[in-house]
Write an enzyme that holds these catalytic residues in place. Structure first.
Site, PDB file in Angstrom:
ATOM      1  CE  LYS A   1      -5.955  -0.579  -0.847  1.00  0.00           C
ATOM      2  NZ  LYS A   1      -4.675   0.037  -0.472  1.00  0.00           N
TER       3      LYS A   1
ATOM      4  CG  ASP B   1      -1.332   7.693   0.770  1.00  0.00           C
ATOM      5  OD1 ASP B   1      -0.357   7.850   0.081  1.00  0.00           O
ATOM      6  OD2 ASP B   1      -2.493   8.188   0.110  1.00  0.00           O
TER       7      ASP B   1
ATOM      8  CE  LYS C   1      -3.801   7.058   8.914  1.00  0.00           C
ATOM      9  NZ  LYS C   1      -2.935   6.797   9.961  1.00  0.00           N
TER      10      LYS C   1
ATOM     11  CG  ASP D   1      -1.560   1.224   1.479  1.00  0.00           C
ATOM     12  OD1 ASP D   1      -2.250   1.520   0.488  1.00  0.00           O
ATOM     13  OD2 ASP D   1      -1.596   1.776   2.513  1.00  0.00           O
TER      14      ASP D   1
HETATM   15  P1  B16 Z   1      -6.201  10.372  -3.970  1.00  0.00           P
HETATM   16  P2  B16 Z   1      -3.795   4.167   0.107  1.00  0.00           P
HETATM   17  C1  B16 Z   1      -5.342   6.250  -0.021  1.00  0.00           C
HETATM   18  O1  B16 Z   1      -4.264   5.823  -0.150  1.00  0.00           O
HETATM   19  C2  B16 Z   1      -5.321   7.243   1.192  1.00  0.00           C
HETATM   20  O2  B16 Z   1      -5.029   6.434   2.319  1.00  0.00           O
HETATM   21  C3  B16 Z   1      -6.611   7.718   1.307  1.00  0.00           C
HETATM   22  O3  B16 Z   1      -6.761   8.738   2.594  1.00  0.00           O
HETATM   23  C4  B16 Z   1      -7.003   8.697   0.169  1.00  0.00           C
HETATM   24  O4  B16 Z   1      -8.262   9.334   0.196  1.00  0.00           O
HETATM   25  C5  B16 Z   1      -7.043   7.916  -0.974  1.00  0.00           C
HETATM   26  O5  B16 Z   1      -5.825   7.032  -1.085  1.00  0.00           O
HETATM   27  C6  B16 Z   1      -7.239   8.391  -2.430  1.00  0.00           C
HETATM   28  O6  B16 Z   1      -6.287   9.322  -2.780  1.00  0.00           O
HETATM   29  O7  B16 Z   1      -7.268  11.412  -3.500  1.00  0.00           O
HETATM   30  O8  B16 Z   1      -4.780  10.598  -3.870  1.00  0.00           O
HETATM   31  O9  B16 Z   1      -6.551   9.684  -4.963  1.00  0.00           O
HETATM   32  O10 B16 Z   1      -3.543   4.153   1.523  1.00  0.00           O
HETATM   33  O11 B16 Z   1      -4.449   3.224  -0.475  1.00  0.00           O
HETATM   34  O12 B16 Z   1      -2.349   4.136  -0.507  1.00  0.00           O
HETATM   35 MG    MG Z   2      -2.727   3.211   3.444  1.00  0.00          MG
END
Ligand code: B16
Ligand code: MG
Length: 218
Positions: free
Chosen positions: A145, A11, A45, A9
């Site tokens: 997810k 973030d 998250k 993953d």
């Molecule tokens: P974006 P991951 C997720 O990343 C974040 O945890 C979540 O907070 C965010 O809203 C989502 O990506 C979408 O991100 O706005 O940049 O498309 O944890 O799945 O890597």
């Molecule tokens: Mg994450």
């Protein structure tokens, strides 16, 4: 077989972009008269951008038009990108590079499995893009997810059976997705939150090369 698929993953696992999501969502929520706390940010998250905005509007008891919704999503992302543009390799979380290099040296298959539509620019900024054989991000999936789609696409692209894949995740929904996909789930964070993972570590400094080798040899 001693070639496994390792899916990361982004973030909360490779970099902590949650703090930038927080600032951008808070700005946006406040601009439309909604409060936004760190606790609420925790609940976003691993959640997609569209679902995040839906939740914020629900918390604020606010209904808006479709056009306004699209505009707010756009504004939030523009604001978020300003933080992302300032990122560099110093923001890679502790020992992530050591783990990636160990797996690459051991000829393991490595993919990214993120909900973010900004995954590629973030990896580029922190200079990790070349370490990933495959990238599956928010632009490639139709189901968020805890649906296992993101990880199943990753396994397919890596050409590794799902049972031979290992997922590193910091979100409850992500661990659930890995479990449903029949992969080994490794939670990065607190045992209280990620108790449903096969293994949980506070961060990568707790994950030894011996442990990684035992996953490869399984
Ligand atoms: P974006 P991951 C997720 O990343 C974040 O945890 C979540 O907070 C965010 O809203 C989502 O990506 C979408 O991100 O706005 O940049 O498309 O944890 O799945 O890597
Ligand atoms: Mg994450």
């Amino acid at each position: 077989m001693n070639k496994k698929g390792f899916i990361f993953d982004l973030d909360g696992v490779i970099v902590d972009t949650a703090k930038y999501h927080f600032l951008a969502w808070k700005n946006l929520a406040n601009s439309i008269g909604i409060d936004f706390t760190h606790e609420q940010n925790e609940q976003l998250k691993g959640v997609s951008r569209i679902k995040s905005l839906e939740k914020i509007l629900a918390w604020g008891n606010k209904t808006i038009s479709d056009t306004e919704f699209q505009q707010l999503m756009h504004d939030k992302n523009e604001d978020y990108l300003q933080y992302i543009n300032k990122m560099d390799a110093s923001e890679i979380l502790p020992d992530v590079s050591r783990v990636l290099d160990f797996l690459i040296e051991g000829n393991q298959a490595i993919a990214l499995g993120s909900a973010s539509k900004n995954a590629r620019p973030i990896l580029e900024k922190v200079d990790l893009l070349s370490k990933f054989e495959e990238i599956v991000d928010g632009n490639d999936v139709t189901k968020a997810k805890p649906d296992p789609e993101v990880f199943l696409i990753g396994a397919k692209l890596l050409n590794i059976n799902p049972e031979d894949c290992i997922v590193f995740e910091d979100s409850v929904a992500g661990i659930e997705a890995a479990n449903v996909a029949n992969m080994i789930s490794i939670g990065i964070g607190s045992k209280n939150v990620l108790g449903h993972a096969n293994h949980v570590f506070k961060d990568f400094t707790e994950i030894s090369n011996e442990f990684l080798q035992s996953l490869i040899d399984k």
